[in-house]
Scaffold this active site. Structure first.
Site, PDB file in Angstrom:
ATOM      1  N   SER A   2      34.691 -73.030 -34.084  1.00  0.00           N
ATOM      2  CA  SER A   2      33.231 -73.055 -34.154  1.00  0.00           C
ATOM      3  C   SER A   2      32.657 -73.015 -35.554  1.00  0.00           C
ATOM      4  O   SER A   2      31.470 -73.290 -35.737  1.00  0.00           O
ATOM      5  CB  SER A   2      32.647 -71.899 -33.327  1.00  0.00           C
ATOM      6  OG  SER A   2      32.860 -72.132 -31.959  1.00  0.00           O
ATOM      7  N   SER A  43      30.424 -74.105 -32.399  1.00  0.00           N
ATOM      8  CA  SER A  43      29.067 -73.742 -32.050  1.00  0.00           C
ATOM      9  C   SER A  43      28.178 -73.411 -33.250  1.00  0.00           C
ATOM     10  O   SER A  43      26.962 -73.229 -33.093  1.00  0.00           O
ATOM     11  CB  SER A  43      29.089 -72.545 -31.095  1.00  0.00           C
ATOM     12  OG  SER A  43      29.768 -71.443 -31.691  1.00  0.00           O
ATOM     13  N   LYS A  54      23.637 -67.644 -38.045  1.00  0.00           N
ATOM     14  CA  LYS A  54      23.725 -68.133 -36.669  1.00  0.00           C
ATOM     15  C   LYS A  54      22.953 -67.221 -35.721  1.00  0.00           C
ATOM     16  O   LYS A  54      22.928 -65.995 -35.900  1.00  0.00           O
ATOM     17  CB  LYS A  54      25.201 -68.193 -36.266  1.00  0.00           C
ATOM     18  CG  LYS A  54      25.507 -68.883 -34.966  1.00  0.00           C
ATOM     19  CD  LYS A  54      27.028 -68.958 -34.802  1.00  0.00           C
ATOM     20  CE  LYS A  54      27.437 -69.636 -33.518  1.00  0.00           C
ATOM     21  NZ  LYS A  54      28.921 -69.739 -33.417  1.00  0.00           N
TER      22      LYS A  54
END
Length: 485
Positions: free
Chosen positions: A184, A160, A84
């Site tokens: 997330s 996310s 990420k």
């Protein structure tokens, strides 16, 4: 192997690593298979923001040299993983998706990246996310654009850590490394048809600094890094590599990856509609399928009215984090770009910052809520419930208007509550509803990720694995990926 049909990219990470360790295939071939897959499917979803092709080839060559010398290449030898955009990979920018941070080059790997590398895994690219993880649930960043759900471009892949969810689902990587402060990892796992682990706080070493200073208490205690994978067995492999103490993070503790066996049959509390606020029929059916799978596997499933103190927990979570956001909002807001501020601004509009006295009360309240969960989990070592109480929603719904914001924040309420309580959870697919994946989460006692994984594996064994898949054609072809060595 025919790369176009059953290439190494399509194999579970466990199988890839075993093949490298046994000399069946070099790590270099595993990497090239994934690079070809990324070239073919990446533009359709825009999940990978920065391709690390040359460094991945160098890492693969080192794994192969280790094998040639007769050394142990590690339990994840040759397995490619995405990282990420908020987690550092040494030598390349950790942009957080923000234009103003596009040159923020990391000096070293973040602790979980370093652990995966030490186990023989190979970072193949950074992955997309909402700008600063604050622009909403949909992985649309100021710097790289949006990531699409490979099942349906009109639905968000979740966030996310949505870039990792989409990349793993499409076979662009065997594993993804994201983080979770309220769903997330679990939401993109559920929306993309893969498995995801939110560990106990302190289980994995992490470093979430954007500069020299550590984040405030809420972010320190609630945000955890976690892996995504296509199978629960692969998720367990990643968990066992990532777990453990590390001098770089004083919060990380040396707890064994497996605890004492639980007396059987293990009791599971089933909560289909947390808080009684409503749940979509397809989500309720998904929980029912997982419930039946666990019962078939010998678990003692029992439907209960609710989890402990849900409404109070969700309110405390919002108040604590919005108070911390308010302190730095003047500096953070300009980094989010046009439209990126709406989600947090709506959140702060609904939840006013607390004063010092109230903030101190919230810190104490968290311990009280964790104690309530401890009593509950003493009776029910596992809890089965939804990840998100709605099917995958359209991109950006949470930032569109107050109604969308309310729907999304309510739908992830069980994720929010378990993050505030610091509990481990595994998201696992339960099949398809129409053409979209469904999933549930299994929540456990602190540091008993093993029991969550065991139960998730039982669900998977009965309901199947959904991915990898070829993404549906996207309607537009803008891509934000950059190439680097």
């Amino acid at each position: 192997m025919d790369e176009a049909t059953d290439g190494w990219w399509a194999q579970p990470a466990e199988r890839q690593a075993a093949a490298v360790r046994d000399g069946e295939v070099p790590a270099a071939e595993i990497v090239e298979s994934h690079l070809a897959r990324i070239a073919r499917t990446g533009p359709a979803v825009n999940a990978i923001t920065r391709l690390l092709a040359e460094s991945a080839r160098r890492d693969a060559a080192e794994v192969d040299r280790r094998c040639a010398r007769g050394g142990d290449p590690g339990p994840l030898a040759g397995v490619c993983f995405t990282v990420k955009e908020s987690i550092a990979v040494g030598g390349v920018p950790t942009t957080h998706g923000a234009v103003r941070l596009r040159n923020l080059v990391a000096e070293r790997d973040a602790p979980p990246v370093a652990r995966l590398r030490a186990a023989g895994a190979i970072p193949i690219g950074h992955s997309n996310m909402p700008t600063l993880t604050l622009a909403g649930m949909h992985p649309r960043s100021e710097l790289f654009g949006e990531t699409l759900n490979p099942w349906d471009p009109a639905r968000t892949p979740g966030g996310s850590s949505g870039g990792d969810g989409a990349a793993v689902a499409c076979g662009m990587a065997g594993l993804g490394l994201g983080n979770d402060a309220g769903g997330s990892v679990r939401v993109p796992a559920s929306f993309c048809g893969v498995a995801g682990l939110k560990p106990t706080q302190g289980r994995f070493a992490a470093d979430h600094r954007m500069g020299p200073d550590d984040p405030p208490p809420g972010a320190q205690q609630i945000v955890v890094d976690g892996p995504l994978a296509r199978t629960v067995a692969d998720l367990r492999l990643a968990f066992e590599v990532l777990a453990g103490a590390d001098v770089s993070d004083p919060r990380a503790v040396p707890v064994p990856v497996r605890g004492e066996p639980l007396d059987g049959p293990v009791r599971v509390a089933v909560v289909a509609d947390p808080g009684g606020l409503g749940v979509h029929p397809e989500v309720r059916r998904a929980v029912g399928r997982a419930e039946a799978a666990l019962a078939d596997a010998g678990y003692a499933v029992e439907r209960v009215e609710d989890v402990p103190r849900l409404a109070e927990t969700v309110e405390a979570y919002g108040s604590w984090l919005m108070t911390e956001f308010a302190q730095s909002w003047a500096a953070v807001a300009p980094l989010l770009g046009e439209g990126g501020r709406r989600y947090i601004e709506m959140s702060m509009g609904r939840t006013a910052p607390a004063g010092l006295e109230e903030y101190m009360r919230l810190v104490g309240l968290r311990l009280s809520i964790r104690r309530s969960w401890a009593y509950f989990l003493d009776r029910y070592p596992l809890v089965l419930g939804p990840v998100f109480t709605e099917p995958p929603v359209e991109p950006g719904l949470e930032s569109r208007d107050e109604a969308g914001h309310q729907l999304v924040t309510s739908a992830m309420r069980l994720c929010t509550a378990t993050s505030f309580a610091g509990l481990p959870a595994v998201a696992v697919p339960t099949g398809l509803a129409g053409e979209l994946p469904t999933g549930v989460q299994v929540i456990g006692r602190p540091y008993r990720e093993d029991t969550c994984l065991d139960a998730a594996a039982a669900v998977e064994a009965r309901l199947g694995v959904l991915t990898p898949l070829d993404p549906r054609p996207r309607r537009s072809s803008s891509s934000g990926a950059e190439a680097t060595s």
